[in-house]
Motif scaffolding. Structure first.
Motif, PDB file in Angstrom:
ATOM      1  N   ASP A 273     -12.460   2.659   3.015  1.00 17.09           N
ATOM      2  CA  ASP A 273     -12.907   1.934   4.208  1.00 17.09           C
ATOM      3  C   ASP A 273     -11.755   1.495   5.111  1.00 17.09           C
ATOM      4  N   PHE A 274     -10.579   1.360   4.532  1.00 25.64           N
ATOM      5  CA  PHE A 274      -9.458   0.788   5.279  1.00 25.64           C
ATOM      6  C   PHE A 274      -8.152   1.357   4.724  1.00 25.64           C
ATOM      7  N   GLY A 275      -7.260   1.792   5.617  1.00 24.39           N
ATOM      8  CA  GLY A 275      -5.974   2.345   5.213  1.00 24.39           C
ATOM      9  C   GLY A 275      -4.813   1.442   5.596  1.00 24.39           C
ATOM     10  N   ILE A 276      -3.781   1.425   4.750  1.00 25.65           N
ATOM     11  CA  ILE A 276      -2.604   0.582   5.015  1.00 25.65           C
ATOM     12  C   ILE A 276      -1.321   1.343   4.685  1.00 25.65           C
ATOM     13  N   VAL A 277      -0.355   1.234   5.589  1.00 22.51           N
ATOM     14  CA  VAL A 277       1.007   1.727   5.341  1.00 22.51           C
ATOM     15  C   VAL A 277       1.967   0.571   5.564  1.00 22.51           C
ATOM     16  N   GLY A 278       2.889   0.375   4.639  1.00 26.44           N
ATOM     17  CA  GLY A 278       3.893  -0.682   4.763  1.00 26.44           C
ATOM     18  C   GLY A 278       5.245  -0.122   5.186  1.00 26.44           C
ATOM     19  N   PHE A 279       6.292  -0.867   4.857  1.00 26.05           N
ATOM     20  CA  PHE A 279       7.651  -0.445   5.218  1.00 26.05           C
ATOM     21  C   PHE A 279       8.643  -1.089   4.261  1.00 26.05           C
ATOM     22  N   SER A 280       9.572  -0.294   3.747  1.00 29.17           N
ATOM     23  CA  SER A 280      10.732  -0.712   2.937  1.00 29.17           C
ATOM     24  C   SER A 280      10.701  -0.224   1.501  1.00 29.17           C
ATOM     25  N   ASN A 281       9.545   0.177   0.983  1.00 22.82           N
ATOM     26  CA  ASN A 281       9.447   0.656  -0.398  1.00 22.82           C
ATOM     27  C   ASN A 281       9.950  -0.384  -1.395  1.00 22.82           C
ATOM     28  N   GLU A 282       9.406  -1.600  -1.278  1.00 23.84           N
ATOM     29  CA  GLU A 282       9.704  -2.640  -2.272  1.00 23.84           C
ATOM     30  C   GLU A 282       9.234  -2.164  -3.646  1.00 23.84           C
ATOM     31  N   PRO A 283       9.891  -2.572  -4.736  1.00 23.31           N
ATOM     32  CA  PRO A 283       9.499  -2.107  -6.074  1.00 23.31           C
ATOM     33  C   PRO A 283       8.033  -2.335  -6.398  1.00 23.31           C
ATOM     34  N   PHE A 284       7.461  -3.439  -5.924  1.00 26.06           N
ATOM     35  CA  PHE A 284       6.059  -3.723  -6.249  1.00 26.06           C
ATOM     36  C   PHE A 284       5.100  -2.740  -5.590  1.00 26.06           C
ATOM     37  N   SER A 285       5.532  -2.072  -4.512  1.00 26.53           N
ATOM     38  CA  SER A 285       4.623  -1.214  -3.766  1.00 26.53           C
ATOM     39  C   SER A 285       4.114  -0.038  -4.591  1.00 26.53           C
ATOM     40  N   GLU A 286       4.869   0.344  -5.608  1.00 27.50           N
ATOM     41  CA  GLU A 286       4.479   1.474  -6.442  1.00 27.50           C
ATOM     42  C   GLU A 286       3.568   1.077  -7.591  1.00 27.50           C
ATOM     43  N   VAL A 287       3.626  -0.194  -8.006  1.00 25.03           N
ATOM     44  CA  VAL A 287       2.921  -0.599  -9.230  1.00 25.03           C
ATOM     45  C   VAL A 287       1.652  -1.398  -8.985  1.00 25.03           C
ATOM     46  N   VAL A 288       1.419  -1.886  -7.759  1.00 25.84           N
ATOM     47  CA  VAL A 288       0.188  -2.622  -7.482  1.00 25.84           C
ATOM     48  C   VAL A 288      -0.975  -1.640  -7.380  1.00 25.84           C
ATOM     49  N   THR A 289      -2.196  -2.181  -7.396  1.00 24.73           N
ATOM     50  CA  THR A 289      -3.389  -1.347  -7.256  1.00 24.73           C
ATOM     51  C   THR A 289      -4.193  -1.798  -6.040  1.00 24.73           C
ATOM     52  N   PRO A 290      -4.404  -0.917  -5.059  1.00 25.40           N
ATOM     53  CA  PRO A 290      -3.842   0.429  -4.981  1.00 25.40           C
ATOM     54  C   PRO A 290      -2.350   0.386  -4.637  1.00 25.40           C
ATOM     55  N   SER A 291      -1.629   1.429  -5.049  1.00 25.45           N
ATOM     56  CA  SER A 291      -0.204   1.525  -4.678  1.00 25.45           C
ATOM     57  C   SER A 291      -0.086   1.690  -3.164  1.00 25.45           C
ATOM     58  N   ILE A 292       1.020   1.203  -2.622  1.00 25.86           N
ATOM     59  CA  ILE A 292       1.151   1.087  -1.167  1.00 25.86           C
ATOM     60  C   ILE A 292       1.971   2.241  -0.585  1.00 25.86           C
ATOM     61  N   SER A 293       1.385   2.955   0.374  1.00 23.67           N
ATOM     62  CA  SER A 293       2.143   3.934   1.157  1.00 23.67           C
ATOM     63  C   SER A 293       3.182   3.191   1.990  1.00 23.67           C
ATOM     64  N   THR A 294       4.367   3.762   2.122  1.00 18.63           N
ATOM     65  CA  THR A 294       5.445   3.007   2.759  1.00 18.63           C
ATOM     66  C   THR A 294       6.536   3.948   3.269  1.00 18.63           C
ATOM     67  N   LEU A 295       7.468   3.388   4.030  1.00 15.45           N
ATOM     68  CA  LEU A 295       8.647   4.116   4.495  1.00 15.45           C
ATOM     69  C   LEU A 295       9.848   3.670   3.680  1.00 15.45           C
ATOM     70  N   LYS A 296      10.600   4.620   3.171  1.00 14.42           N
ATOM     71  CA  LYS A 296      11.770   4.327   2.344  1.00 14.42           C
ATOM     72  C   LYS A 296      13.044   4.501   3.149  1.00 14.42           C
ATOM     73  N   GLN A 297      13.902   3.484   3.133  1.00 15.09           N
ATOM     74  CA  GLN A 297      15.221   3.557   3.754  1.00 15.09           C
ATOM     75  C   GLN A 297      16.280   3.774   2.670  1.00 15.09           C
ATOM     76  N   PRO A 298      17.341   4.520   2.954  1.00 14.85           N
ATOM     77  CA  PRO A 298      18.388   4.764   1.950  1.00 14.85           C
ATOM     78  C   PRO A 298      19.355   3.579   1.868  1.00 14.85           C
ATOM     79  N   ALA A 299      18.887   2.465   1.314  1.00 12.49           N
ATOM     80  CA  ALA A 299      19.638   1.211   1.359  1.00 12.49           C
ATOM     81  C   ALA A 299      21.005   1.323   0.683  1.00 12.49           C
ATOM     82  N   GLN A 300      21.059   1.927  -0.504  1.00 12.24           N
ATOM     83  CA  GLN A 300      22.331   2.048  -1.231  1.00 12.24           C
ATOM     84  C   GLN A 300      23.357   2.806  -0.403  1.00 12.24           C
ATOM     85  N   GLU A 301      22.915   3.947   0.151  1.00 12.50           N
ATOM     86  CA  GLU A 301      23.827   4.773   0.952  1.00 12.50           C
ATOM     87  C   GLU A 301      24.245   4.055   2.230  1.00 12.50           C
TER      88      GLU A 301
END
Length: 343
Positions: A273-301
């Motif tokens: 019914d509803f779609g969401i995209v976030g930003f930053s690829n925080e660690p929690f974004s992969e493990v919550v339900t539903p997992s969160i679509s997001t944009l990943k920045q190369p922070a280390q580099e």
């Protein structure tokens, strides 16, 4: 030898019956000193608890071998990973790192920058607070030719090296993805658009709508500080509209998560019914339900590159300097919160 409160190279020299200059060279790994002599001097220095007088050394060399880092929030994965990247390079090059956070407050940022200047850091790496729209406090460094590197949230027009991602492209990719998934009415939750990051992401969002012949509607764009509470208040406001959206591109993962929590509490299915995209690829974004679509920045580099740039400036005294803006790659990570095709 009787222990003293403060052991000097002269004490070590007397104990070994050698010159103080030989002790100094040995402790600094001068190749002119034999290995056996170095080992003997260093062993005695350790036994006596010798500590080098860094203040005196700094006064002689006009360098502190210290780099300051100012970030908005240390507890955000992007900023903590960036700092790790800086430290990787800085420590290998013989530099210490001082880290402080502005907590997204201009006044605190100003105080920290002034303190870093007073403590004579050799260079400053910084990402602006959400409240920062004027940059006079950084002029202290520029006036003394002390190197500055801005990253992520940069100071437009300020002469310094800068490390960014293509936020316009990120906004476009996120919105185009939602359109491709079949969402018809897409909103955007942005941070303060006085900052380049949020302004450019918004422009990318708008561009994707225009390209796909979808209307731009002011009521579908909300700007705030992107906290957990801000995300919740924003989704309530959007759902109360006469014609509410069916998707949101959020300026960070924290606000995206709070929206998901609220939508689930209202029985609204994600992503059906509803779609969401976030930003930053925080660690929690992969493990919550539903997992969160997001944009990943190369922070280390990005952190490693920032350290390389600032150390190069510190050690290269040639003026006038030439500055560059480096754009790093990003990745759209598609997960459950926006992927209708797999549901």
């Amino acid at each position: 030898m009787e222990r003293k409160a403060s052991v000097t190279i002269h004490d070590i020299a007397r104990e070994l019956n050698i010159s103080a200059s030989t002790v100094s060279r040995a402790l600094n790994d001068n190749p002119r000193i034999r290995k056996s002599t170095k080992e003997k001097i260093k062993a005695l220095a350790l036994e006596l608890g010798y500590q080098p007088n860094t203040i005196a050394s700094n006064l002689r060399t006009q360098k502190t071998h210290t780099i300051g880092i100012v970030v908005p929030l240390i507890n955000r994965h992007f900023f903590s990973t960036f700092i790790s990247g800086v430290e990787d390079v800085a420590f290998d090059a013989g530099y210490n790192v001082i880290i402080s956070q502005s907590k997204d407050l201009l006044q605190k940022e100003q105080q920290i920058v002034n303190s870093m200047f007073s403590n004579r850091v050799d260079g400053l790496i910084t990402s602006l607070s959400m409240q920062t729209s004027a940059f006079e406090h950084f002029q202290l460094f520029a006036n003394k030719n002390i190197p500055l590197v801005f990253f992520d949230r940069i100071a437009p027009g300020f002469e310094a090296n800068k490390i960014i991602v293509d936020d316009f492209a990120c906004g476009f990719k996120a919105t185009q993805h939602l359109i491709d998934e079949g969402y018809q009415r897409i909103a955007h939750l942005a941070g303060p658009t006085v900052l380049n990051t949020y302004h450019d992401r918004m422009e990318g969002y708008k561009s994707a709508l225009i390209k796909n012949n979808m209307p731009l509607e002011d009521e579908l764009i909300i700007c705030n500080r992107l906290t957990r509470m801000d995300g919740q208040e924003a989704i309530k406001k959007l759902l109360d509209l006469k014609n509410p959206p069916d998707a949101v591109f959020c300026g960070n993962d924290t606000s995206a998560l709070s929206m998901i929590v609220y939508l689930k509490s209202q029985g609204i299915r994600i992503p059906e019914d509803f779609g969401i995209v976030g930003f930053s690829n925080e660690p929690f974004s992969e493990v919550v339900t539903p997992s969160i679509s997001t944009l990943k920045q190369p922070a280390q580099e990005m952190g490693q590159k920032a350290a390389e740039l600032i150390i190069n400036e510190i050690e290269n005294k040639e003026l006038p300097r030439t500055y560059q803006t480096i754009t790093m790659p990003t990745e759209l990570i598609v997960r459950e919160s926006s992927s209708r095709k797999f549901n």
